[in-house]
Scaffold this active site. Structure first.
Site, PDB file in Angstrom:
ATOM      1  N   ASP A  59     -11.143  54.510 -22.841  1.00  0.00           N
ATOM      2  CA  ASP A  59     -12.536  54.259 -23.227  1.00  0.00           C
ATOM      3  C   ASP A  59     -13.078  55.435 -24.042  1.00  0.00           C
ATOM      4  OD1 ASP A  59     -12.829  56.113 -21.207  1.00  0.00           O
ATOM      5  OD2 ASP A  59     -14.356  55.008 -20.102  1.00  0.00           O
ATOM      6  N   SER A  60     -12.241  56.481 -24.241  1.00  0.00           N
ATOM      7  CA  SER A  60     -12.554  57.546 -25.208  1.00  0.00           C
ATOM      8  C   SER A  60     -12.705  56.936 -26.605  1.00  0.00           C
ATOM      9  CB  SER A  60     -11.463  58.618 -25.197  1.00  0.00           C
ATOM     10  OG  SER A  60     -10.183  58.025 -25.281  1.00  0.00           O
ATOM     11  N   ASP A  98      -8.081  50.800 -20.260  1.00  0.00           N
ATOM     12  CA  ASP A  98      -9.063  51.572 -19.494  1.00  0.00           C
ATOM     13  C   ASP A  98     -10.276  50.688 -19.199  1.00  0.00           C
ATOM     14  OD1 ASP A  98      -9.838  53.898 -18.302  1.00  0.00           O
ATOM     15  OD2 ASP A  98     -10.250  54.986 -20.161  1.00  0.00           O
ATOM     16  N   LYS A 128      -6.620  51.042 -15.878  1.00  0.00           N
ATOM     17  CA  LYS A 128      -7.003  52.323 -15.273  1.00  0.00           C
ATOM     18  C   LYS A 128      -8.485  52.252 -14.933  1.00  0.00           C
ATOM     19  CE  LYS A 128      -7.711  56.340 -17.727  1.00  0.00           C
ATOM     20  NZ  LYS A 128      -9.102  56.658 -17.350  1.00  0.00           N
ATOM     21  N   GLU A 130     -11.813  54.732 -12.921  1.00  0.00           N
ATOM     22  CA  GLU A 130     -12.207  56.062 -12.456  1.00  0.00           C
ATOM     23  C   GLU A 130     -12.797  56.007 -11.047  1.00  0.00           C
ATOM     24  OE1 GLU A 130     -14.919  57.802 -15.286  1.00  0.00           O
ATOM     25  OE2 GLU A 130     -13.529  57.526 -16.959  1.00  0.00           O
ATOM     26  N   GLU A 197      -8.004  64.942 -14.235  1.00  0.00           N
ATOM     27  CA  GLU A 197      -8.619  65.522 -15.438  1.00  0.00           C
ATOM     28  C   GLU A 197      -9.450  66.758 -15.100  1.00  0.00           C
ATOM     29  OE1 GLU A 197     -10.541  62.781 -18.103  1.00  0.00           O
ATOM     30  OE2 GLU A 197     -11.446  64.398 -19.283  1.00  0.00           O
TER      31      GLU A 197
HETATM   32  O1  KIV Z   1     -10.356  57.460 -22.068  1.00  0.00           O
HETATM   33  C1  KIV Z   1      -9.426  58.288 -22.112  1.00  0.00           C
HETATM   34  O2  KIV Z   1      -8.907  58.646 -23.169  1.00  0.00           O
HETATM   35  C2  KIV Z   1      -8.973  58.853 -20.838  1.00  0.00           C
HETATM   36  C3  KIV Z   1      -8.002  59.994 -20.908  1.00  0.00           C
HETATM   37  C4  KIV Z   1      -8.741  61.231 -21.189  1.00  0.00           C
HETATM   38  C5  KIV Z   1      -7.192  60.089 -19.686  1.00  0.00           C
HETATM   39  O3  KIV Z   1      -9.398  58.425 -19.807  1.00  0.00           O
END
Ligand code: KIV
Length: 295
Positions: A59-60, A98, A128, A130, A197
């Site tokens: 989600d970056s 994500d 993934k 959080e 992280e």
């Molecule tokens: O969104 C992302 O790129 C991440 C990584 C930093 C692990 O969660």
């Protein structure tokens, strides 16, 4: 445009699709796991062909591709759109989607439905999400639906407002103990791996030794079972800021600016297009065209 033939080197041809089992076996053999992000077809193709184990459609995306301040604005539709593009480019890496902010926090039912969309509509292999022990009910339900889940502890960017910024986490004894408890709870709930992280290296190493599942570190030192970076950070494509823990392997933002500047200069001085970039017409056809104008 015809499709170019892609030639793989021998090791690529021999490569097998990476699965969650592959990652577990790598941990057991003490072999480090490599993971990078990708958000579109060309970056997925490059990262996959280079031989990375895991591709995360992170989600970056919100920050490094869509230009938002943080990761909170990205939606399920954004994530699925980019996941599909990545899946078209990657053949071998394990693909992890994500789950964006508010796609799994509201209810367990919504969490399972949205995780399922990553596999059905985004062509991902896993998801993934959080958070620690508070996520266990959602993780259990997603895993029992047959969807592999990667956890994410420490600096969890979707909680940036609660954490008071993008700051290192678990630096005191109580927070370190909580992180260890959360990691054990995620393993017990069925996660196949956990991202750690921005946490102290000695803590990440200790947690990695306590878990049977692999840990993937980002700003968490060399004692993790694998490492992940945001591809746009390590390639120097995102120029707004670079976290301290990033190693830059290229400076593509500067390279792009240089190339684009050269193009503008070529256009303005008429050096581009040159004869080799233009379409020719046989002399006889041209003469006939001119004669036609006189009739
Ligand atoms: O969104 C992302 O790129 C991440 C990584 C930093 C692990 O969660």
């Amino acid at each position: 445009m015809s499709t170019p033939t892609i030639t793989f080197n021998t090791s690529q041809t021999a490569r097998k699709k990476v699965t969650t089992l592959t990652l577990r076996q790598k941990k057991e053999r003490g072999e480090p796991i490599s993971m990078l992000t990708a958000y579109d077809y060309p970056s997925a193709l490059a990262v996959d062909q280079a031989g990375v184990d895991v591709i995360l459609v992170g989600d970056s995306l919100a920050m490094v591709v869509l230009g938002y301040e943080n990761t909170l604005s990205v939606t399920m539709e954004d994530m699925l759109h980019h996941s599909r593009a990545v899946a078209r480019g990657a053949k071998f890496a394990l693909l992890v989607g994500d789950m964006p902010f508010m796609s799994y926090q509201v209810s367990v039912e919504e969490a399972v439905r949205n995780a399922g969309r990553f596999l059905q509509q985004g062509n991902m292999d896993a998801v993934k999400l959080e958070g620690g022990a508070e996520r266990v009910p959602a993780i259990r339900a997603i895993v029992s639906a047959g969807i592999p889940v990667m956890g994410h502890l420490g600096l969890t960017p979707q909680s940036v407002n609660q954490l008071g910024g993008f700051k290192p986490q678990a630096k005191n004894a109580a927070a370190a103990r909580k992180l260890l408890e959360d990691a054990l709870a995620l393993e017990e709930a069925g996660c196949f791996a956990i991202v750690l992280e921005s946490v102290p290296a000695r803590l990440a190493e200790y947690v990695s030794k306590r878990l049977r599942i692999p840990t993937i570190g980002i700003g968490a030192g060399a004692g993790c079972d694998g490492q992940v970076l945001v591809t746009h950070d390590m390639l120097g494509l995102f120029d707004r800021f670079t976290p301290k823990f990033v190693k830059k392997y290229a400076n593509l933002h500067t390279d792009m600016q240089r190339a684009i500047g050269a193009y503008i200069d070529d256009v303005e001085t008429r050096r581009f297009p040159a004869p080799e970039h233009t379409v020719s017409m046989p002399e006889a056809e041209w003469d006939e065209f001119l004669r036609g104008l006189q009739d």
